[in-house]
Design a protein around this motif. Sequence first.
Motif, mmCIF file in Angstrom:
data_model
loop_
_atom_site.group_PDB
_atom_site.id
_atom_site.type_symbol
_atom_site.label_atom_id
_atom_site.label_comp_id
_atom_site.label_asym_id
_atom_site.label_seq_id
_atom_site.Cartn_x
_atom_site.Cartn_y
_atom_site.Cartn_z
ATOM 1 N N SER A 12 -14.238 14.862 81.236
ATOM 2 C CA SER A 12 -13.595 13.683 81.250
ATOM 3 C C SER A 12 -13.223 13.135 82.713
ATOM 4 N N ALA A 13 -13.375 14.010 83.652
ATOM 5 C CA ALA A 13 -13.365 13.556 85.132
ATOM 6 C C ALA A 13 -14.454 12.761 85.378
ATOM 7 N N GLN A 18 -17.543 9.552 80.652
ATOM 8 C CA GLN A 18 -16.350 9.189 80.050
ATOM 9 C C GLN A 18 -16.368 7.571 79.497
ATOM 10 N N THR A 180 -11.670 3.442 82.991
ATOM 11 C CA THR A 180 -12.312 4.417 83.470
ATOM 12 C C THR A 180 -12.268 4.441 84.854
ATOM 13 N N ALA A 183 -8.571 5.227 85.988
ATOM 14 C CA ALA A 183 -8.292 6.735 85.842
ATOM 15 C C ALA A 183 -8.701 7.272 87.202
ATOM 16 N N PHE A 184 -10.150 6.781 87.464
ATOM 17 C CA PHE A 184 -10.829 7.351 88.404
ATOM 18 C C PHE A 184 -10.179 7.210 89.958
ATOM 19 N N TYR A 218 -9.492 11.703 76.102
ATOM 20 C CA TYR A 218 -9.371 12.556 76.969
ATOM 21 C C TYR A 218 -8.732 13.679 76.755
ATOM 22 N N ASN A 222 -9.349 17.583 80.777
ATOM 23 C CA ASN A 222 -10.083 18.266 82.151
ATOM 24 C C ASN A 222 -10.428 16.948 82.802
ATOM 25 N N SER A 223 -9.537 15.693 83.024
ATOM 26 C CA SER A 223 -9.822 14.650 83.715
ATOM 27 C C SER A 223 -9.451 14.824 85.227
ATOM 28 N N ASP A 229 -3.778 14.696 81.633
ATOM 29 C CA ASP A 229 -3.986 16.043 81.115
ATOM 30 C C ASP A 229 -2.686 16.456 80.502
#
Length: 232
Positions: A12-13, A18, A180, A183-184, A218, A222-223, A229
């Motif tokens: 999911s990273a 994702q 996404t 998150a990134f 998620y 492992n994001s 996490d």
Amino acid sequence: MTTKLRVFTSPSAFPNPQRLRLFMHEKGIAGQFEETVYNMTPVGEQRGWRHLKMNEWGETPTLQLADGSYISETAAVVRYLDQAYPGRKLTGDTPLEQGLDSMWDHRIWVHILYRLTTAFHVLHTGLGFKLELTKNEAWGEHCRKEAIAHAGLVNKHLSDGRQWMLGGDQPTFADITLATAIAFSKFPVIATPLDERFEFLDAYWQRWQQRPAFKAAYADRNSGIPEIDNPA
């Protein structure tokens, strides 16, 4: 017994697989697929010959269809699945909704998420040269600033009280791309957490975190993002 279709993704990273994973959970079809999560190290399966025979670009996600053919590129896979499976159309029901969703998805992908991933790639060489092709701090800083500037435009769009990009009561695929991207943006090397910079993106991010589909997407923990996490 019906054989499940196969989808090849990454942890999911990684934003593109994702996006697909989050779409599949929002659509309610994730359980209908056999998911193979590739090791993303330079010697991992993503660039091994088996995957390259499916997808010469060596990128994830890749969808294997029942006839043995393949579809890759996230937006293409999503639009195929949205039409092929019953249920709410996350890419839009009407031609207008489809056009607007495609417009916002493209804007967010090109001007925010792709900028952030480029910054990550040119600022962080920890994954090796098969993933991180070069180091260029000036280009990374430029991409980071461009992502922030365009995120400001999206924040303004959300400032009219709407919950989701198209103004409906549930997210569409453009919203998935934006979630996404937020998150990134939290990776330390990028130093651009969009929810911390913009009021309406913050509220938007909080809405996403409460959705069951988000939590399921998620669930691998492992994001690389601590708040995802290790939720409170």
